[in-house]
Design a protein around this motif. Structure first.
Motif, PDB file in Angstrom:
ATOM      1  N   VAL A 224       0.860  -1.180   0.000  1.00  0.00           N
ATOM      2  CA  VAL A 224       0.000   0.000   0.000  1.00  0.00           C
ATOM      3  C   VAL A 224       0.895   1.228   0.000  1.00  0.00           C
ATOM      4  N   VAL A 225       0.620   2.167  -0.885  1.00  0.00           N
ATOM      5  CA  VAL A 225       1.333   3.446  -0.900  1.00  0.00           C
ATOM      6  C   VAL A 225       0.358   4.542  -0.489  1.00  0.00           C
ATOM      7  N   TYR A 226       0.728   5.280   0.543  1.00  0.00           N
ATOM      8  CA  TYR A 226      -0.077   6.393   1.044  1.00  0.00           C
ATOM      9  C   TYR A 226       0.568   7.689   0.581  1.00  0.00           C
ATOM     10  N   SER A 227      -0.237   8.602   0.009  1.00  0.00           N
ATOM     11  CA  SER A 227       0.350   9.855  -0.476  1.00  0.00           C
ATOM     12  C   SER A 227      -0.590  11.025  -0.240  1.00  0.00           C
ATOM     13  N   THR A 228       0.014  12.207  -0.073  1.00  0.00           N
ATOM     14  CA  THR A 228      -0.726  13.462   0.041  1.00  0.00           C
ATOM     15  C   THR A 228       0.030  14.530  -0.749  1.00  0.00           C
ATOM     16  N   CYS A 229      -0.636  15.671  -0.965  1.00  0.00           N
ATOM     17  CA  CYS A 229       0.051  16.819  -1.578  1.00  0.00           C
ATOM     18  C   CYS A 229       0.062  17.975  -0.580  1.00  0.00           C
ATOM     19  N   THR A 230       0.451  17.661   0.672  1.00  0.00           N
ATOM     20  CA  THR A 230       0.530  18.671   1.717  1.00  0.00           C
ATOM     21  C   THR A 230       1.821  18.496   2.509  1.00  0.00           C
ATOM     22  N   LEU A 231       2.239  19.569   3.173  1.00  0.00           N
ATOM     23  CA  LEU A 231       3.406  19.526   4.051  1.00  0.00           C
ATOM     24  C   LEU A 231       3.014  19.204   5.489  1.00  0.00           C
TER      25      LEU A 231
END
Length: 305
Positions: A224-231
């Motif tokens: 599973v790869v977890y990703s976001t576009c936030t810091l």
């Protein structure tokens, strides 16, 4: 009105704590998960065609053009860092892949373009967002090419309650988040609008539920790869911690964090990776004038059993 008041003394902030303090409560081993290193560099599938300007060139891409023979647009423009979560999945031939929060469909397109998956299931809980996925695939996949049409399915279901258990080889969990870059550029639909305060504050709970659900839907040995576009530390490492500690307490599932710090080094020509930021579980791409992609946080988790 002119008196200096420390931010911590402002009304409503009497119980203020740093965001990074919310999830650092126990050590990793106390809640049952360990870390393994990915020794091999991230693989770039031979069929994947990616184009970007050279470092320091901030030109705009021209508008995509219609290929009148294939009746599709000639390229899909997206933030270059969006490539990283799909590469981190390391999709192998014939695998069953789930893109859990797939709209508008850019990462699904990347996965399909590798020509590797046996099937890509693109899911979104919203019907309107599901229609965006369909439109994206219609615009970029030539009609009648059975190799794509056979291997792509769009579903509408609650990602926090995936009915299929241990059904997928690889799952991408690219969650709704603060969308830092979009929030800086656009006011109309910013997550920081006062009318969206409740939605914004509920994001970490939603994100951790999505990740926990994905780890139950992936097969033992799967990724599973977890990703976001936030810091946001809470929405990045914090959510990984929350989801894994929840699974440790409520299930018999065991996982390991895959340390990709070595694996992503060959991509330093394309991305500026954050260093010395105290990250425990993932890698983060930081926007810069030379490598203007991101932010994009990526954590890779392998289910052991």
């Amino acid at each position: 009105m002119m008196d200096y008041v420390p931010a911590t003394k402002l009304k409503g902030l009497e119980n203020w704590i740093e965001e990074t303090d919310i999830f650092v409560q126990q050590g990793d081993r106390e809640i049952g998960f360990i870390t393994e290193k990915q020794e091999e560099p991230i693989n770039l599938p031979s069929m994947l065609k990616v184009y970007a300007f050279a470092k320091g060139d901030i030109s705009d891409f021209p508008q995509p053009k219609m290929d009148h023979h294939l009746k599709v647009l000639d390229y899909y423009a997206l933030d270059g860092a969006s490539l990283l979560p799909v590469l981190a999945l390391d999709i192998q031939a014939g695998e069953k892949v789930l893109d859990l929060c797939a709209a508008p469909g850019g990462k699904t397109l990347i996965a399909l373009q590798t020509i590797l998956p046996g099937i890509v299931v693109s899911n979104d809980a919203s019907e309107s967002r599901g229609n965006r996925i369909r439109e994206t695939l219609r615009q970029y996949i030539p009609h009648g090419i059975s190799s794509f049409e056979r291997h792509s399915v769009i579903t509408k279901s609650d990602g926090c309650n995936i009915r299929e258990k241990e059904a997928y080889d690889k799952i991408l969990v690219d969650v709704p988040c603060l969308t830092d870059r979009l929030s800086l550029k656009e006011d109309d639909n910013s997550i920081f609008k006062t009318t969206r305060t409740k939605e914004r504050l509920s994001l970490p709970e939603l994100q951790s539920n999505l990740l926990a659900s994905a780890l139950q839907a992936v097969r033992p040995g799967g990724t599973v790869v977890y990703s976001t576009c936030t810091l946001s530390p809470l929405q990045n490492d914090g959510v990984v911690y929350l989801a894994l500690s929840k699974l440790w307490q409520e299930t018999t599932i065991e996982c390991t964090i895959v340390d990709m710090s070595y694996a992503v080094r060959p991509l330093s020509f394309l991305y500026r990776f954050g260093t010395n930021l105290g990250l425990r579980y993932g890698q983060i791409v930081l926007p810069s004038l030379l490598n203007n992609f991101g932010p994009m946080y990526v954590a890779k988790i392998r289910r052991l059993r």
